[in-house]
Motif scaffolding. Sequence first.
Motif, mmCIF file in Angstrom:
data_model
loop_
_atom_site.group_PDB
_atom_site.id
_atom_site.type_symbol
_atom_site.label_atom_id
_atom_site.label_comp_id
_atom_site.label_asym_id
_atom_site.label_seq_id
_atom_site.Cartn_x
_atom_site.Cartn_y
_atom_site.Cartn_z
ATOM 1 N N SER A 72 0.831 -0.860 0.249
ATOM 2 C CA SER A 72 -0.213 0.282 0.116
ATOM 3 C C SER A 72 0.362 0.995 -0.267
ATOM 4 O O SER A 72 1.964 1.207 0.556
ATOM 5 N N ASN A 77 -4.906 1.026 1.488
ATOM 6 C CA ASN A 77 -5.279 0.852 -0.675
ATOM 7 C C ASN A 77 -4.266 -0.511 -1.106
ATOM 8 O O ASN A 77 -2.649 0.223 -1.130
ATOM 9 N N GLU A 79 -2.687 -3.801 -2.870
ATOM 10 C CA GLU A 79 -2.508 -4.061 -4.517
ATOM 11 C C GLU A 79 -1.576 -4.853 -4.432
ATOM 12 O O GLU A 79 -0.609 -5.234 -3.274
#
Length: 365
Positions: A72, A77, A79
């Motif tokens: 992140s 957030n 990925e």
Amino acid sequence: MATSASSGCLCCFMRSHGKHACVCDCRYWCSAGGHSAGQVVSWTGALASRRALRGINIHWSYAPAEVKVLVSADGGNFEEAAGWRTNVRTEPSFEQAVMFAEVVSAKAVTILMRGPKAWGFFGIASATAISGPYPFMLVSGQAAVQEQCVVAKSHGVALQPCLDAIVAGDGSEVLTFSEGGQLQLVSGQCLAVVGGLLSVEDCQGQSVWSLTADGQVKHGNTCLSAASNTELAAVDCALAVAEGADKFFEVAVASHDSTATLAVRSVGALMQAAVKRQRQLLDAIHTSLPKLDKCSLGGLGVVRNITLPSSFLLSQHHLSLAGGEDEVMQAVRKISGHFGIGHGELAKLLLASSEALAAVSAKLS
């Protein structure tokens, strides 16, 4: 997909968080245990500031069957940076370097784990960020008795058992990505695709490769493919996927040090000379043994009682050095056999020497 944060212990020198996690004895973070086969457990570590990362080095206290890494850039957030990969090592504790397909900007890293082994839970002693250029081995994802690595050969590149390549000591298994994206060998040459075929050429203007998060080594729409347990090819990525031959994983390693190989070769040469001398002495004992029956022992009192030290009394049990399945011993046996004398051969020679001295002792007693 069901997910779960771990409960248990949190190593006190790591800044990390997880539901029900706690600071305890400072040895390692561990999960709650009792996980189902498909349950995913997570550990998240926060960096003091955003950094450019190429991978993460995990020191497992209790490793899972599979691991995946998320990153992140903002701490919230996440990925995927490295897809699910299987841990083939059977011991609970070891270090594993998980390399990312590309440099990522990260403020936090999440390690996903699933597949509990015999110990029933997961444990992490530490996790260290990897940044900057790095050498690595490229390991095929194809199922095999031994892990297969991409290695440099006189004619190009091929697959070879990683342990055999490491033991050779020539660095043929060590690769790096140049700043221009070329896949560079320890020789200084680069992996190229010439006329649709894999080749090794001077790096100037050669093929640019990338390693995707799901393990493909790509040059445009062309992928590196493990055509067999020994052969590599450059084929259309769709074909490589259809054949299940498109997966490779980076394993971070130390830079190749030729001086270390020279030191091992020197020790091996000394061992070969010592073994040659020992065989000559053993042959001399065998030649002289029948003559002892005719010797007058009156003046040999000093050698009547030959005592063999316990460290020299070898039994057939010690010949297990030549067998067994321990991975460390496999590596030691391969190295000693490649550069000097194999453990099995040495054990047999020492056993024969012990038996010869015992025979002399018996005749003089």
